[in-house]
Design a protein around this motif. Structure first.
Motif, PDB file in Angstrom:
ATOM      1  N   GLU A   1      -7.208  29.424  17.501  1.00  8.24           N
ATOM      2  CA  GLU A   1      -7.910  28.374  16.767  1.00  8.24           C
ATOM      3  C   GLU A   1      -8.334  28.879  15.394  1.00  8.24           C
ATOM      4  OE1 GLU A   1      -9.114  27.963  21.208  1.00  8.24           O
ATOM      5  OE2 GLU A   1      -8.917  29.598  19.748  1.00  8.24           O
ATOM      6  N   SER A   2      -8.334  27.969  14.426  1.00  9.85           N
ATOM      7  CA  SER A   2      -8.764  28.323  13.077  1.00  9.85           C
ATOM      8  C   SER A   2      -9.269  27.071  12.371  1.00  9.85           C
ATOM      9  CB  SER A   2      -7.619  28.948  12.294  1.00  9.85           C
ATOM     10  OG  SER A   2      -6.543  28.033  12.160  1.00  9.85           O
TER      11      SER A   2
ATOM     12  N   GLY B   1     -12.495  26.554  11.293  1.00 10.46           N
ATOM     13  CA  GLY B   1     -13.929  26.334  11.344  1.00 10.46           C
ATOM     14  C   GLY B   1     -14.621  26.883  10.104  1.00 10.46           C
TER      15      GLY B   1
ATOM     16  N   LEU C   1      -9.527  21.425  12.034  1.00  7.89           N
ATOM     17  CA  LEU C   1      -9.242  22.574  12.874  1.00  7.89           C
ATOM     18  C   LEU C   1      -7.769  22.600  13.245  1.00  7.89           C
ATOM     19  CD1 LEU C   1     -12.282  22.434  15.333  1.00  7.89           C
ATOM     20  CD2 LEU C   1     -12.155  23.402  13.026  1.00  7.89           C
TER      21      LEU C   1
ATOM     22  N   CYS D   1      -4.865  24.740  15.885  1.00  8.72           N
ATOM     23  CA  CYS D   1      -4.683  25.607  17.041  1.00  8.72           C
ATOM     24  C   CYS D   1      -3.188  25.847  17.199  1.00  8.72           C
ATOM     25  CB  CYS D   1      -5.255  24.964  18.282  1.00  8.72           C
ATOM     26  SG  CYS D   1      -4.840  25.807  19.827  1.00  8.72           S
TER      27      CYS D   1
ATOM     28  N   ARG E   1     -15.605  21.754  22.931  1.00  9.83           N
ATOM     29  CA  ARG E   1     -16.610  22.448  22.134  1.00  9.83           C
ATOM     30  C   ARG E   1     -17.726  22.914  23.061  1.00  9.83           C
ATOM     31  NH1 ARG E   1     -18.731  17.259  18.565  1.00  9.83           N
ATOM     32  NH2 ARG E   1     -19.743  16.109  20.284  1.00  9.83           N
TER      33      ARG E   1
ATOM     34  N   VAL F   1     -18.842  26.164  19.008  1.00 11.37           N
ATOM     35  CA  VAL F   1     -17.537  26.812  18.977  1.00 11.37           C
ATOM     36  C   VAL F   1     -16.529  25.818  19.555  1.00 11.37           C
ATOM     37  CG1 VAL F   1     -16.139  28.752  19.727  1.00 11.37           C
ATOM     38  CG2 VAL F   1     -18.569  29.086  19.230  1.00 11.37           C
ATOM     39  N   TYR F   2     -15.455  25.619  18.818  1.00  9.77           N
ATOM     40  CA  TYR F   2     -14.435  24.656  19.216  1.00  9.77           C
ATOM     41  C   TYR F   2     -13.205  25.407  19.741  1.00  9.77           C
ATOM     42  CZ  TYR F   2     -17.086  20.835  17.199  1.00  9.77           C
ATOM     43  OH  TYR F   2     -18.059  19.881  16.943  1.00  9.77           O
ATOM     44  N   TYR F   3     -12.705  24.921  20.871  1.00  6.67           N
ATOM     45  CA  TYR F   3     -11.571  25.548  21.550  1.00  6.67           C
ATOM     46  C   TYR F   3     -10.476  24.507  21.793  1.00  6.67           C
ATOM     47  CZ  TYR F   3     -15.156  28.937  23.025  1.00  6.67           C
ATOM     48  OH  TYR F   3     -16.162  29.858  23.071  1.00  6.67           O
TER      49      TYR F   3
ATOM     50  N   GLN G   1     -10.273  32.484  21.492  1.00  2.22           N
ATOM     51  CA  GLN G   1     -11.541  32.938  20.904  1.00  2.22           C
ATOM     52  C   GLN G   1     -12.345  31.791  20.301  1.00  2.22           C
ATOM     53  OE1 GLN G   1      -8.760  32.942  19.205  1.00  2.22           O
ATOM     54  NE2 GLN G   1      -9.333  32.234  17.162  1.00  2.22           N
TER      55      GLN G   1
ATOM     56  N   THR H   1     -13.136  28.644  17.395  1.00  2.98           N
ATOM     57  CA  THR H   1     -13.480  28.705  15.984  1.00  2.98           C
ATOM     58  C   THR H   1     -14.864  28.081  15.805  1.00  2.98           C
ATOM     59  OG1 THR H   1     -12.710  28.219  13.736  1.00  2.98           O
ATOM     60  CG2 THR H   1     -12.270  26.536  15.401  1.00  2.98           C
ATOM     61  N   GLN H   2     -15.708  28.762  15.072  1.00  2.00           N
ATOM     62  CA  GLN H   2     -17.100  28.337  14.924  1.00  2.00           C
ATOM     63  C   GLN H   2     -17.210  27.252  13.846  1.00  2.00           C
ATOM     64  OE1 GLN H   2     -20.201  29.483  16.456  1.00  2.00           O
ATOM     65  NE2 GLN H   2     -20.925  27.646  15.388  1.00  2.00           N
TER      66      GLN H   2
END
Length: 119
Positions: A6-7, A9, A20, A22, A38, A93-95, A111, A113-114
């Motif tokens: 994930e990226s 954030g 976001l 992923c 999240r 945090v988002y997944y 991991q 992304t915040q």
């Protein structure tokens, strides 16, 4: 094996937007529905949005309907979450993930992304 990265954030003001991404590997991405979740510290993980394998159907939590949009690119093996009109209580945090009840996703989490929404 499954890998989800994930990226996108970051820090945003209330009312702002983020997109976001992923990126998936280790499985045939186009075969699986994908989900965005999240989680805030000390809270249960919440399902935010769902998209079917071909991207033809989406579903959203009531709290984000009309503001968030999930999409995917099966050529790039990437799922996206466009978030608009963000609120401070959406600091989480988002997944992304697939169906946690089945393989190949069972027991796996990336991991995340915040996302921090603050003035």
């Amino acid at each position: 094996q499954v890998q989800l990265v994930e990226s996108g954030g970051g820090l945003v003001q209330p009312g702002g937007s983020l997109r976001l991404s992923c990126t998936a590997s280790g499985f045939t991405f186009s075969r699986y529905a994908m989900y965005w979740y999240r989680q805030a510290p000390g809270k249960e993980r919440e399902l935010v949005a769902t998209i079917t394998s071909a991207g033809r159907s989406t579903n959203y939590a009531d709290s984000v309907k009309g503001r968030f949009t999930i999409s995917r690119d099966n050529v790039k093996n990437t799922v996206y979450l466009q978030m608009n009109s963000l609120k401070p209580d959406e600091t989480d945090v988002y997944y992304c993930n697939g169906d946690q009840t089945t393989q190949p996703f069972y027991g796996y989490w990336g991991q995340g992304t915040q996302v921090t929404v603050t003035s």
